[in-house]
Design an enzyme around this catalytic site. Structure first.
Site, PDB file in Angstrom:
ATOM      1  N   CYS A 124       0.847  -1.203   0.000  1.00  0.00           N
ATOM      2  CA  CYS A 124       0.000   0.000   0.000  1.00  0.00           C
ATOM      3  C   CYS A 124       0.879   1.248   0.000  1.00  0.00           C
ATOM      4  CB  CYS A 124      -0.926  -0.020   1.221  1.00  0.00           C
ATOM      5  SG  CYS A 124      -2.073   1.379   1.270  1.00  0.00           S
ATOM      6  N   CYS A 125       1.919   1.261   0.882  1.00  0.00           N
ATOM      7  CA  CYS A 125       2.839   2.403   0.913  1.00  0.00           C
ATOM      8  C   CYS A 125       3.536   2.571  -0.434  1.00  0.00           C
ATOM      9  CB  CYS A 125       3.890   2.229   2.014  1.00  0.00           C
ATOM     10  SG  CYS A 125       3.300   2.578   3.682  1.00  0.00           S
ATOM     11  N   CYS A 207      -0.729   8.715   7.071  1.00  0.00           N
ATOM     12  CA  CYS A 207      -2.113   8.457   6.682  1.00  0.00           C
ATOM     13  C   CYS A 207      -2.961   8.237   7.942  1.00  0.00           C
ATOM     14  CB  CYS A 207      -2.176   7.221   5.798  1.00  0.00           C
ATOM     15  SG  CYS A 207      -1.358   7.444   4.215  1.00  0.00           S
ATOM     16  N   CYS A 210      -3.177   4.769   9.686  1.00  0.00           N
ATOM     17  CA  CYS A 210      -1.894   4.210  10.122  1.00  0.00           C
ATOM     18  C   CYS A 210      -1.184   5.119  11.121  1.00  0.00           C
ATOM     19  CB  CYS A 210      -0.999   3.966   8.909  1.00  0.00           C
ATOM     20  SG  CYS A 210      -1.715   2.803   7.735  1.00  0.00           S
ATOM     21  N   CYS A 235       8.129   3.757   5.553  1.00  0.00           N
ATOM     22  CA  CYS A 235       7.170   3.601   4.466  1.00  0.00           C
ATOM     23  C   CYS A 235       7.824   3.240   3.141  1.00  0.00           C
ATOM     24  CB  CYS A 235       6.351   4.874   4.303  1.00  0.00           C
ATOM     25  SG  CYS A 235       7.379   6.316   4.062  1.00  0.00           S
TER      26      CYS A 235
HETATM   27 FE1  SF4 Z   1      -1.294   2.832   2.970  1.00  0.00          FE
HETATM   28 FE2  SF4 Z   1      -1.045   3.209   5.618  1.00  0.00          FE
HETATM   29 FE3  SF4 Z   1       1.103   3.350   3.978  1.00  0.00          FE
HETATM   30 FE4  SF4 Z   1      -0.810   5.244   3.940  1.00  0.00          FE
HETATM   31  S1  SF4 Z   1       0.613   4.751   5.632  1.00  0.00           S
HETATM   32  S2  SF4 Z   1       0.155   4.340   2.205  1.00  0.00           S
HETATM   33  S3  SF4 Z   1      -2.682   4.010   4.249  1.00  0.00           S
HETATM   34  S4  SF4 Z   1      -0.149   1.542   4.453  1.00  0.00           S
END
Ligand code: SF4
Length: 249
Positions: A124-125, A207, A210, A235
């Site tokens: 996701c990151c 985010c 998170c 990240c």
């Molecule tokens: Fe995804 Fe969380 Fe990374 Fe944001 S911090 S990109 S929501 S995993």
């Protein structure tokens, strides 16, 4: 009241140290602008990033400022973005994740799949941060971050300058030797806008799903991906690199 964001402005040694470091910061940024053009500043809109933004704007330095809008940021971060654009009359460049990647990820894994495993969190990151960052850094000579060495175990020993092997350009961390108190003293004495979540014990803001508030005494980044091992959680934007040089001091 959060004592971290309210430093003692009667403390003469703190003010002296901030004044000295602010001067050094302006010199460092000026050198980067001159010697590494085109250089860009990646602002996450955190407290440190607001110090650098303020310093760049004050000196009218030719350093583009950009942010990554992951699509999952807290409302307070969008409020700050808006305030920064208005207060500094700043053309803040925003980079967004690719639609096709987000659509595939959420269809395959679910909208909040980052809680399910470290691999899915990192994926996701990568989609929401790393890939847009790579586009933002393309054809640049250097990038600037607001990271500090004291922020976490993963940032211990952070140099002022290093070669970013992953993105193939120079990377500068001009606040690496600043303390949290110095950051906040700068913000207060220069009336710099900041994310209101900081007052609610969110020292490091990413985010919304998170990031959580921390307790006094906890590591500054304890509220980021709090369900993971603290020695390995980043990240992917800032890969630790042993190939380090320190030219600008
Ligand atoms: Fe995804 Fe969380 Fe990374 Fe944001 S911090 S990109 S929501 S995993």
């Amino acid at each position: 009241m959060n004592p971290t964001t309210q430093p003692n402005l009667q403390d003469a040694s703190l003010l002296e140290s901030v004044a000295r470091k602010a001067e050094t910061l302006a010199i460092r940024l000026g050198q980067i602008a001159d010697e590494w053009r085109p250089a860009v500043f990646a602002s996450s809109l955190g407290a440190e990033d607001m110090v650098i933004t303020d310093a760049i704007v004050r000196k009218h330095l030719p350093i583009e400022i950009f942010s990554l809008d992951t699509g999952r940021l807290p409302a307070e971060t969008y409020d700050l973005m808006h305030e920064v654009q208005r207060r500094y009359d700043l053309k803040l460049k925003l980079y967004y994740p690719r639609n096709d990647l987000i659509e595939d990820y959420t269809r395959e894994n679910g909208i909040n799949a980052f809680y399910d495993s470290v691999a899915l969190r990192k994926a996701c990151c990568h989609i929401r941060k790393v890939e847009p960052l790579q586009r933002a850094l393309a054809n640049r000579k250097a990038w600037i971050t607001g990271m500090r060495a004291q922020q976490s175990a993963t940032r211990d020993g952070l140099p002022l300058q290093q070669y970013d092997e992953a993105n193939k350009l120079e990377k500068f961390n001009p606040l690496s030797d600043w303390t949290e108190q110095e950051v906040w003293a700068y913000i207060r004495t220069h009336d710099v806008p900041y994310n209101k979540l900081h007052d609610r014990f969110y020292p490091s803001i990413g985010c919304a799903p998170c990031t959580r508030a921390i307790s006094l005494g906890e590591d500054v980044r304890a509220g980021r991906w709090w369900w993971e091992d603290p020695t390995s959680k980043e990240c992917g934007l800032h890969v630790k690199n042993p190939n380090v040089v320190s030219i600008i001091r």
